[in-house]
Scaffold this motif. Structure first.
Motif, mmCIF file in Angstrom:
data_model
loop_
_atom_site.group_PDB
_atom_site.id
_atom_site.type_symbol
_atom_site.label_atom_id
_atom_site.label_comp_id
_atom_site.label_asym_id
_atom_site.label_seq_id
_atom_site.Cartn_x
_atom_site.Cartn_y
_atom_site.Cartn_z
ATOM 1 N N HIS A 6 -9.748 2.630 -7.676
ATOM 2 C CA HIS A 6 -9.894 2.483 -5.989
ATOM 3 C C HIS A 6 -8.206 2.519 -4.863
ATOM 4 O O HIS A 6 -8.923 3.034 -3.729
ATOM 5 N N ILE A 7 -7.354 3.403 -5.662
ATOM 6 C CA ILE A 7 -6.276 4.107 -4.477
ATOM 7 C C ILE A 7 -6.255 5.614 -4.607
ATOM 8 O O ILE A 7 -4.983 6.452 -4.071
ATOM 9 N N LEU A 8 -7.067 5.793 -5.201
ATOM 10 C CA LEU A 8 -7.049 7.084 -6.098
ATOM 11 C C LEU A 8 -6.682 8.386 -4.656
ATOM 12 O O LEU A 8 -6.009 9.199 -4.272
ATOM 13 N N SER A 9 -7.723 8.041 -3.378
ATOM 14 C CA SER A 9 -7.867 8.698 -2.512
ATOM 15 C C SER A 9 -6.140 8.783 -1.684
ATOM 16 O O SER A 9 -5.909 9.640 -0.912
ATOM 17 N N GLU A 15 -1.488 14.847 -9.826
ATOM 18 C CA GLU A 15 -2.642 15.268 -9.654
ATOM 19 C C GLU A 15 -3.406 14.028 -9.830
ATOM 20 O O GLU A 15 -3.606 13.373 -11.221
ATOM 21 N N VAL A 16 -4.518 14.038 -8.754
ATOM 22 C CA VAL A 16 -5.708 13.147 -8.705
ATOM 23 C C VAL A 16 -6.776 13.594 -9.736
ATOM 24 O O VAL A 16 -7.798 14.709 -8.889
ATOM 25 N N PRO A 17 -7.438 12.527 -10.416
ATOM 26 C CA PRO A 17 -9.100 13.330 -10.790
ATOM 27 C C PRO A 17 -10.033 13.320 -9.686
ATOM 28 O O PRO A 17 -9.824 12.327 -9.592
#
Length: 506
Positions: A6-9, A15-17
C-alpha cells in the motif's frame, strides 16, 4: 511507516515492483524462509518477474521456529534487499523491494494448506535450502502431519500431487535443492525413492517420481548475512523512509548454477534468462568445486580460529594482517592444490580465490564468524576432510594451515549443556552457543578425556564422523595437537605466526 504494497507509490529509495507482480500465479514451492533463499533464488525470480520473463511467484513452507508468519503477512511478503559491496573495482550500493513471495505457510500448523498447493496445475518448481543436514534419509510415515524431515515433507507433497492429477506425466516438477552438498539433486531423489518404498507407496507413483520429475544438482553462491545490526538498520530505514522487519543485506556477487540437460526443465526455469549469473548446464562441477572448497572450505577452516581470536565478522578479521595472510595462504597454498578436479586450471583457482578475498573484505557486509559455525562438524566433514586427505596423499605432507584450522575446530567444540538446553562454549570468559548436531558427542569426549592429546586422537579416529580414520594421515594428529596446545597456552596470533613459519612443504 512499515513496508507493504500500500505504500509502494511513496517509496523512492528502492526499486519498487510493479503492481502486476501481485497478480502472478504461484509457480514455485520453496521449503525454507532463510536469508540465503531470499537473497539469491528469490532475488532471481523477482528480477525475472520485473522483466516480464518468468511471471510466477513463490509459496514458501516454513518448518523451523514458531508457527508465527506475521512478519511476512504484515508486509504482504515484501522485503528489502540491500546490495552493497565492491564489484570489478567499483562500489555498488542499491536497494530493491522483492515481491517474489506470495505467501508463507507454516508446516506444523498449516500442513493441509501446504498439501493443497499440490493441486495447483501451474506449480512447476520446488526449491529448498534446509542446510547440509536437511537432505538425509529418515524412516518415517509421510502421512504424519507433518512429516519431520524435509524429504518426508516433499514426498508427501508429491504423493498428493500424484493423487490429484492421476499420475499425469506433464504434472511432474523441476526440483532444485540448494543445500551445499555434492550432487544434492541426485541424493534427494535417491532418498525420496527409498522413503517411498519404506512407506509402501504404489509402484505407479514410484515410476512417476522417477520418470516425470527432473532433479537438478545445483550450487548457490552469495554471501547473505541477513539483517544488519540495529544501528546500521536504523540508518538504512531512515534513508528508505520506511521500516522493514524482513530487510536483508547481500553482496553484489551472485551465482546459481543448475545442472540439467533436460530442455523442458530449462524452459520451466526461464527466470535464468533475466541474469547471466544463473547458469544452466549439463555439468556444474567446476563451479561447485571452486565454491565448495575455496569459499566455503576456507570459511569452515577459519571460523573457529577467528572466533577464538575475538573477531566478530569476516570483514573485521581481514584487517588483521596475520589472519588475512593465513586465509590467503590457506586458499592458494593448500586448498587450491588439494582440489582434485583436473579440469580446473590453476589460473582459474587463483582467480576465484582472489575474488573470494575481495568478498571477505566487503565493508558493507557483517558476515559473522559465529553464524558460519552452524553445523560446524558436518561442514568440516563434507567440505574439508576431503581436502585434508587429498592434500596429504598428493604431497605426502601435512597441510599446516588446515591442521591449525582443525585444531581450532576441536577447541571451539569444547562445550557443555546449560539449563536452557543449548550447548555453550566459552572463550576469554565469554560464552557462545554451539549449534551443532554433534555437540553432545564433543562435550562427552572433552569431559571423559580431558587431556588435549586424548581428545584429539579420539575425535580424529571417529570414522562415523569423518568417513575415515584421520589418524592414518601420518603426522596430522601430531600437528593438530601441537596447534591445540599453542592456541590454549599462547593464543591465536602466535599460532598464526607458527603456521606461517612452518609453511607447508610442497
Amino acid at each position: 511507516m512499515q513496508l507493504s504494497k500500500h505504500i509502494l507509490s511513496q517509496i523512492t529509495g528502492a526499486e519498487v515492483p510493479p503492481a502486476s507482480c501481485f497478480d502472478l500465479p504461484e509457480k514455485v514451492i520453496q521449503f525454507g524462509t532463510g536469508v540465503l533463499l531470499r537473497g539469491l533464488p528469490d532475488y532471481y525470480i523477482d528480477k525475472a518477474n520485473k522483466q516480464g520473463i518468468f511471471n510466477g511467484r513463490i509459496v514458501v513452507v516454513k518448518s523451523t521456529g514458531n508457527s508465527d508468519t506475521a512478519e511476512f503477512e504484515n508486509q504482504d511478503c515484501l522485503y528489502t534487499q540491500c546490495i552493497c559491496g565492491v564489484q570489478k573495482g567499483a562500489q555498488v550500493n542499491y536497494n530493491i523491494i522483492n515481491a517474489a513471495i506470495s505467501r508463507v505457510l507454516h508446516a506444523k500448523s498449516q500442513w493441509e494448506a501446504v498439501l493443497e498447493c499440490a493441486a495447483n496445475p501451474e506449480l512447476q518448481i520446488v526449491i529448498s535450502n534446509t542446510t547440509e543436514v536437511g537432505i538425509v534419509y529418515t524412516e518415517e510415515s509421510i502421512f504424519n502431519t507433518p512429516p519431520a524431515s524435509f524429504p518426508g515433507k516433499l514426498l508427501a507433497f508429491l504423493y498428493r500431487r500424484f493423487e490429484v492429477f492421476n499420475g499425469a506425466a506433464d504434472k511432474g516438477m523441476v526440483i532444485v535443492p540448494t543445500e551445499l552438498i555434492i550432487d544434492n539433486g541426485v541424493k534427494l531423489k535417491d532418498i525420496l525413492q527409498q522413503l517411498a518404498r519404506y512407506n509402501n507407496l504404489p509402484e505407479d507413483f514410484i515410476n512417476w517420481l522417477q520418470n516425470s520429475h527432473t532433479f537438478c544438482n545445483s550450487l548457490v553462491d552469495r554471501i547473505v548475512p541477513g539483517k544488519p545490526a540495529a544501528p546500521f538498520l536504523r540508518a538504512i530505514e531512515a534513508s528508505l523512509g520506511y521500516t522493514d522487519d524482513l530487510l536483508i543485506m547481500s553482496e553484489p556477487y551472485s551465482l546459481w548454477a543448475i545442472e540439467t540437460a533436460n530442455s523442458k526443465a530449462t524452459e520451466m526455469l526461464s527466470f535464468a534468462l533475466a541474469d547471466d549469473t544463473v547458469i544452466i548446464a549439463p555439468d556444474i562441477s567446476l563451479y561447485r568445486e571452486l565454491k565448495l572448497r575455496l569459499l566455503n572450505g576456507s570459511h569452515t577452516f577459519s571460523c573457529g580460529l577467528a572466533h577464538l581470536a575475538g573477531f566478530v565478522s569476516v570483514e573485521e578479521s581481514m584487517h588483521n594482517e596475520a589472519f588475512a595472510s593465513f586465509i590467503q595462504s590457506l586458499m592458494l597454498d593448500e586448498i587450491a592444490p588439494a582440489i582434485k578436479d583436473a579440469s580446473i586450471p590453476e589460473s582459474k583457482k587463483e582467480e576465484f580465490a582472489m575474488s573470494v578475498l575481495d568478498r571477505f573484505r566487503n565493508p558493507f557486509i557483517e558476515h559473522k564468524w559465529l553464524n558460519i559455525t552452524l553445523q560446524y562438524s558436518s561442514k568440516m566433514a563434507m567440505r574439508n576432510v576431503p581436502l585434508i586427505t587429498s592434500y596429504f596423499h598428493r604431497f605426502n605432507s601435512v597441510p599446516v594451515r588446515m591442521a591449525l584450522g582443525f585444531a581450532a575446530h576441536l577447541l571451539f567444540m569444547r562445550c557443555r549443556q546449560e539449563e536452557d538446553g543449548k550447548w555453550h562454549g566459552k572463550v576469554n570468559g565469554q560464552a557462545y552457543v554451539v549449534n551443532d548436531d554433534n555437540a553432545a558427542y564433543y562435550a562427552e569426549v572433552w569431559q571423559q578425556q580431558k587431556r588435549v592429546e586424548a581428545v584429539a586422537t579420539t575425535i580424529l579416529s571417529n570414522k562415523e564422523l569423518w568417513g575415515e580414520d584421520l589418524l592414518s594421515l601420518s603426522g596430522f594428529a601430531d600437528k593438530v595437537i601441537y596447534f591445540m596446545n599453542e592456541l590454549m597456552h599462547n593464543g591465536v596470533q602466535p599460532a598464526l605466526y607458527e603456521a606461517d613459519k612452518q609453511k607447508t612443504v610442497m
